[in-house]
Structures are given as structure tokens and as C-alpha cells.
Design an enzyme around this catalytic site. Sequence first.
Site, PDB file in Angstrom:
ATOM      1  N   ASN A   7       0.874  -1.173   0.000  1.00 63.60           N
ATOM      2  CA  ASN A   7       0.000   0.000   0.000  1.00 63.60           C
ATOM      3  C   ASN A   7       0.911   1.222   0.000  1.00 63.60           C
ATOM      4  OD1 ASN A   7      -1.809   2.053   0.480  1.00 63.60           O
ATOM      5  ND2 ASN A   7      -2.712   1.128   2.306  1.00 63.60           N
ATOM      6  N   LYS A  14       3.354   0.762   3.132  1.00 60.80           N
ATOM      7  CA  LYS A  14       2.960  -0.276   4.087  1.00 60.80           C
ATOM      8  C   LYS A  14       3.033  -1.606   3.366  1.00 60.80           C
ATOM      9  CE  LYS A  14      -0.413   2.526   6.490  1.00 60.80           C
ATOM     10  NZ  LYS A  14      -1.826   2.826   6.377  1.00 60.80           N
ATOM     11  N   ARG A  68      -2.516  -2.100  -3.528  1.00 57.35           N
ATOM     12  CA  ARG A  68      -3.711  -1.303  -3.315  1.00 57.35           C
ATOM     13  C   ARG A  68      -3.638  -0.091  -4.231  1.00 57.35           C
ATOM     14  NH1 ARG A  68      -5.035   3.325   0.902  1.00 57.35           N
ATOM     15  NH2 ARG A  68      -7.214   3.518   0.415  1.00 57.35           N
ATOM     16  N   HIS A 157     -12.840   3.001  -0.133  1.00 52.22           N
ATOM     17  CA  HIS A 157     -12.848   2.024   0.977  1.00 52.22           C
ATOM     18  C   HIS A 157     -13.508   0.716   0.546  1.00 52.22           C
ATOM     19  CE1 HIS A 157     -12.919   5.600   4.036  1.00 52.22           C
ATOM     20  NE2 HIS A 157     -11.677   5.185   3.869  1.00 52.22           N
ATOM     21  N   HIS A 185     -17.529   2.366   7.609  1.00 53.23           N
ATOM     22  CA  HIS A 185     -16.073   2.378   7.784  1.00 53.23           C
ATOM     23  C   HIS A 185     -15.717   3.738   8.387  1.00 53.23           C
ATOM     24  CE1 HIS A 185     -11.797   1.507   6.536  1.00 53.23           C
ATOM     25  NE2 HIS A 185     -11.761   2.817   6.700  1.00 53.23           N
ATOM     26  N   LEU A 186     -15.426   3.751   9.687  1.00 56.76           N
ATOM     27  CA  LEU A 186     -15.170   5.012  10.386  1.00 56.76           C
ATOM     28  C   LEU A 186     -13.712   5.063  10.842  1.00 56.76           C
ATOM     29  CD1 LEU A 186     -18.402   4.979  12.644  1.00 56.76           C
ATOM     30  CD2 LEU A 186     -18.149   5.959  10.346  1.00 56.76           C
ATOM     31  N   GLY A 187     -12.839   5.557   9.983  1.00 57.31           N
ATOM     32  CA  GLY A 187     -11.428   5.722  10.345  1.00 57.31           C
ATOM     33  C   GLY A 187     -11.093   7.196  10.287  1.00 57.31           C
ATOM     34  N   ASN A 188      -9.869   7.538   9.878  1.00 61.17           N
ATOM     35  CA  ASN A 188      -9.572   8.954   9.626  1.00 61.17           C
ATOM     36  C   ASN A 188     -10.447   9.450   8.483  1.00 61.17           C
ATOM     37  OD1 ASN A 188      -7.603   9.749  11.551  1.00 61.17           O
ATOM     38  ND2 ASN A 188      -6.162   8.375  10.508  1.00 61.17           N
ATOM     39  N   ARG A 218     -11.761  16.030   6.935  1.00 60.13           N
ATOM     40  CA  ARG A 218     -12.549  16.307   5.727  1.00 60.13           C
ATOM     41  C   ARG A 218     -13.987  16.606   6.103  1.00 60.13           C
ATOM     42  NH1 ARG A 218     -11.122  10.878   2.710  1.00 60.13           N
ATOM     43  NH2 ARG A 218      -9.090  10.739   3.689  1.00 60.13           N
ATOM     44  N   ASP A 259      -8.536  13.602  16.169  1.00 56.27           N
ATOM     45  CA  ASP A 259      -8.500  12.246  16.719  1.00 56.27           C
ATOM     46  C   ASP A 259      -9.725  12.045  17.608  1.00 56.27           C
ATOM     47  OD1 ASP A 259      -7.955   9.976  18.465  1.00 56.27           O
ATOM     48  OD2 ASP A 259      -5.939  10.042  17.627  1.00 56.27           O
ATOM     49  N   GLY A 307     -10.955   2.303  12.729  1.00 60.68           N
ATOM     50  CA  GLY A 307     -10.548   2.846  14.028  1.00 60.68           C
ATOM     51  C   GLY A 307     -11.677   3.234  14.967  1.00 60.68           C
ATOM     52  N   GLU A 310     -14.467   0.302  15.282  1.00 62.15           N
ATOM     53  CA  GLU A 310     -14.064  -0.871  16.055  1.00 62.15           C
ATOM     54  C   GLU A 310     -13.835  -0.552  17.524  1.00 62.15           C
ATOM     55  OE1 GLU A 310     -10.673  -2.751  14.073  1.00 62.15           O
ATOM     56  OE2 GLU A 310     -11.655  -2.366  12.149  1.00 62.15           O
ATOM     57  N   GLU A 361      -8.065  -4.986   5.246  1.00 60.41           N
ATOM     58  CA  GLU A 361      -7.917  -4.679   3.821  1.00 60.41           C
ATOM     59  C   GLU A 361      -6.796  -5.493   3.184  1.00 60.41           C
ATOM     60  OE1 GLU A 361      -8.993  -0.167   3.232  1.00 60.41           O
ATOM     61  OE2 GLU A 361      -8.457  -0.501   5.321  1.00 60.41           O
TER      62      GLU A 361
HETATM   63  P1  ADP Z   1      -7.069   5.154   8.839  1.00 62.03           P
HETATM   64  O1  ADP Z   1      -8.284   5.683   8.151  1.00 62.03           O
HETATM   65  O2  ADP Z   1      -5.923   6.112   8.823  1.00 62.03           O
HETATM   66  O3  ADP Z   1      -6.718   3.735   8.493  1.00 62.03           O
HETATM   67  P2  ADP Z   1      -8.011   4.071  11.366  1.00 62.03           P
HETATM   68  O4  ADP Z   1      -9.021   3.168  10.772  1.00 62.03           O
HETATM   69  O5  ADP Z   1      -6.865   3.490  12.073  1.00 62.03           O
HETATM   70  O6  ADP Z   1      -7.494   5.182  10.356  1.00 62.03           O
HETATM   71  O7  ADP Z   1      -8.798   5.041  12.372  1.00 62.03           O
HETATM   72  C1  ADP Z   1      -8.105   6.050  13.027  1.00 62.03           C
HETATM   73  C2  ADP Z   1      -9.023   6.763  13.959  1.00 62.03           C
HETATM   74  O8  ADP Z   1      -9.626   5.848  14.882  1.00 62.03           O
HETATM   75  C3  ADP Z   1      -8.236   7.736  14.820  1.00 62.03           C
HETATM   76  O9  ADP Z   1      -8.308   9.012  14.268  1.00 62.03           O
HETATM   77  C4  ADP Z   1      -8.967   7.701  16.126  1.00 62.03           C
HETATM   78  O10 ADP Z   1      -9.749   8.875  16.207  1.00 62.03           O
HETATM   79  C5  ADP Z   1      -9.899   6.529  16.073  1.00 62.03           C
HETATM   80  N1  ADP Z   1      -9.727   5.653  17.235  1.00 62.03           N
HETATM   81  C6  ADP Z   1      -8.794   4.719  17.466  1.00 62.03           C
HETATM   82  N2  ADP Z   1      -8.954   4.159  18.677  1.00 62.03           N
HETATM   83  C7  ADP Z   1     -10.026   4.764  19.248  1.00 62.03           C
HETATM   84  C8  ADP Z   1     -10.711   4.645  20.500  1.00 62.03           C
HETATM   85  N3  ADP Z   1     -10.307   3.786  21.424  1.00 62.03           N
HETATM   86  N4  ADP Z   1     -11.769   5.445  20.709  1.00 62.03           N
HETATM   87  C9  ADP Z   1     -12.180   6.327  19.798  1.00 62.03           C
HETATM   88  N5  ADP Z   1     -11.591   6.484  18.612  1.00 62.03           N
HETATM   89  C10 ADP Z   1     -10.521   5.718  18.327  1.00 62.03           C
END
Ligand code: ADP
Length: 375
Positions: A7, A14, A68, A157, A185-188, A218, A259, A307, A310, A361
Site C-alpha cells: 500500500n 505499508k 492497493r 474504501h 467504515h469510520l477511520g480517519n 474532511r 482524533d 478505528g 471498532e 484490507e
Molecule cells: P485510517 O483511516 O488512517 O486507516 P483508522 O481506521 O486506524 O485510520 O482510524 C483512526 C481513527 O480511529 C483515529 O483518528 C482515532 O480517532 C480513532 N480511534 C482509534 N482508537 C479509538 C478509540 N479507542 N476510541 C475512539 N476512537 C478511536
Amino acid sequence: MRVLVLNAGSSSLKYRLLADDDTPLVDGIVERIGEEGGVADHTDAIDRVVAHLVEAGVDDAVQAVGHRVVHGGAALTQPVLIDEDVIATIESLVPLAPLHNPANLLGIRASMARRPKLLQVAVFDTAFHATIPPAAHRYAVPEWTFTEHGVRRYGFHGTSHAWVSRVAAEHMGRPLEETKLVTLHLGNGASAAAVDGGICVDTSMGMSPLEGLVMGTRTGDIDPAVVFHLMREDGLSGDEVERLLTRESGLKGLCGDNDMRTVEARAGEGDTAASLALDVYVHRIVRYVGAFAAVLGGMDALVFTAGVGEHSSLVRRRVCEQLGFLGVSLDDAANDAAVGPDGATTISTGPTAVLVVPTDEEAEIAHRTRAVASG
Ligand code: ADP
């Protein structure tokens, strides 16, 4: 078949080598590519990866490489064996993914230069969304913007939404073909998908990964008139507005932090900006879940991943609290206990299941790569 998954970002690479059964054999990241204190370029980064594989005694074990690639456009809707034509197509899509596709290509070229005998496969973030029908993927703008510039919704995603859909159906003991899912899918970055019988029928991200849910930095959905307004009233250029909406907005724009852990902690201490950021974030998710349940004509399960999905029991609780009318009833103890990537977990008691499914992924890319490589 052992697959090396790569990736490549603009300044990082990565990698993970997965055994036949997806066990990670080697895992790592090369950072600061082209920056001070880092390696010079992506070819040097690949050399680092190879050195790691040699050191671990598994270099000879690699049988295929899965890359990827963020944007496959309308042309590349399935994983493909990479050749010069495929590279040219990925290159032609750079205007649609200026931040991502060039970096993905650097990784591909470096890998092909260093391992010319290996099968190299491209797996696209957009591919899972290629089944979204025109009613959902077209914007209501003049036809020429679509035909001349590819202006439509593509979605991203995709490997994550595909993976968690399959795992969720397995976990529920139901055939994927008969399951209506909304996956979050709730990440960055963050996106929602409506998945009907394993087929994606709608998603929240659009032509770029800027549309849809509120993200770390964003904005997600916004009235396009905001762009013209800021250009006129504040004298911002197009590039400046783009930066504002992609780097300075989302949670960060609302409260200064991107974050979710920090946002939650601040909101817990009564910080009003952080509370508002959380409210807007949750409201947007609820709005999409409701919309996608309508698009699907029902919802068997809501799936949280990445992130925030989960790990944040708070975000899951806040979202589910508003979805009782859809048959969602959270099991609070199960929700609070589901805070790590320990396989799929059911966290609901109502007729509509709510699941936490760790995304993978790399494993999804490895599966797709094996399928292509073995013909
Ligand atoms: P990416 O999209 O970069 O792959 P991830 O899926 O790792 O990102 O998600 C990152 C986000 O997950 C971080 O910005 C953080 O806000 C959130 N996160 C990680 N651990 C926790 C937690 N224990 N509680 C709340 N949010 C979390």
C-alpha cells in the site's frame, strides 16, 4: 499462495506478507520516503521491504504482489494483472485521484523493477462500488461533465466494505446473497455503504473521498455554494478552498482536534466545541443509515468497522440510540466490551443486528490477488 500486499502512499509504503491462510508472516511500514532522515524514493523503499523479507527468511516465499490502488475509475472495476496498459489507465485517472494514484504507481513501478518475475496485481478501492446503479452514482449536472471529465460518484474504501460484508454475513450464519447490510467504515476517512446481497448499491463517498460522512479533517457533505461564497467573500482560491475542506475541516474544523479519542475525552469534560463536533459526526452517520435503509428497502444488520467503528463504544451507542425505529436495540454490555479487533462481535438484541467487524484490507487484497494470479 503467499502474497505480498503493498500500500504505497506518497511518503510511506505499508507492506504485509500473508501466508496461504492469511497469517501475516512479515508486516511493516517504510516511512518518510523522499524526506529528511528517510529513504530517497519508492525503489529504495522496496529494497527495504526486500531486505526485511530476506532477514525473515521468506523472500523466496513470495508468489505474487497485490497493490492497493485507490482509483480504478469506470474502466478498472475488477482486480487485474498489471501490464503497461493497466499502468497507463491508472495514470489516466490521476486527475480524479491526484493525491493517491501517483503514489500507488510509484509503488507498482518500483516493485516491478525489483521483482520483474512476480505476478503483480492491482486491487482498486473503487471496484466494490462499480455495481452502484446510475440513479445513485450520477450527479445532477450536465452530461458533458460526465462524458468529458468522468464526473460521477465512484466510492472508496471498497476493499474494507467488501471484507466486512462477507465477515458479517458469515458471523450471522446467513448467506451474503440474502442479506441487506449498511456498513460504516469510520477511520480517519469515513464512508458508509449500502450492500444488498453482497452487491454494493450506494455509498457516501463520491467522485473523491471528500463527500459523505464527517471525517477527521474532511468536511464530508457540504453545500457547494459554500465554495463560491468563500471564494467571493474571503478571496480564497480554488486550491485554498480545497485545502480548507480536506485538511482543516471535519472534526478538526469543528473543534480543533481530529482524533476521535481526544474529541471524546474533551466532550466528556464538558467542552462545548468537542461536544458539537461529536453531535455533527453522529448526526451525519444517522442520516446516512436512514437513507441507506430506505435505499435497501430494509436493513438486516448495521456493521461498524475501522478505528472509530471498532473502538468507540460511545459513537456506536450514540448512533444506535437514534435507530430504534429501524429495529436496532443495542446490548450495552456487549457494546462496551467490544473495544478491540478480536473477530466479529454482535452487540445488539433487537431484530436488526448490530455488529463490530474488524476490517482487514490486506487480507481482502490478498484474496483478490490470489484469484487473479491463479487465473
Ligand atoms: P485510517 O483511516 O488512517 O486507516 P483508522 O481506521 O486506524 O485510520 O482510524 C483512526 C481513527 O480511529 C483515529 O483518528 C482515532 O480517532 C480513532 N480511534 C482509534 N482508537 C479509538 C478509540 N479507542 N476510541 C475512539 N476512537 C478511536
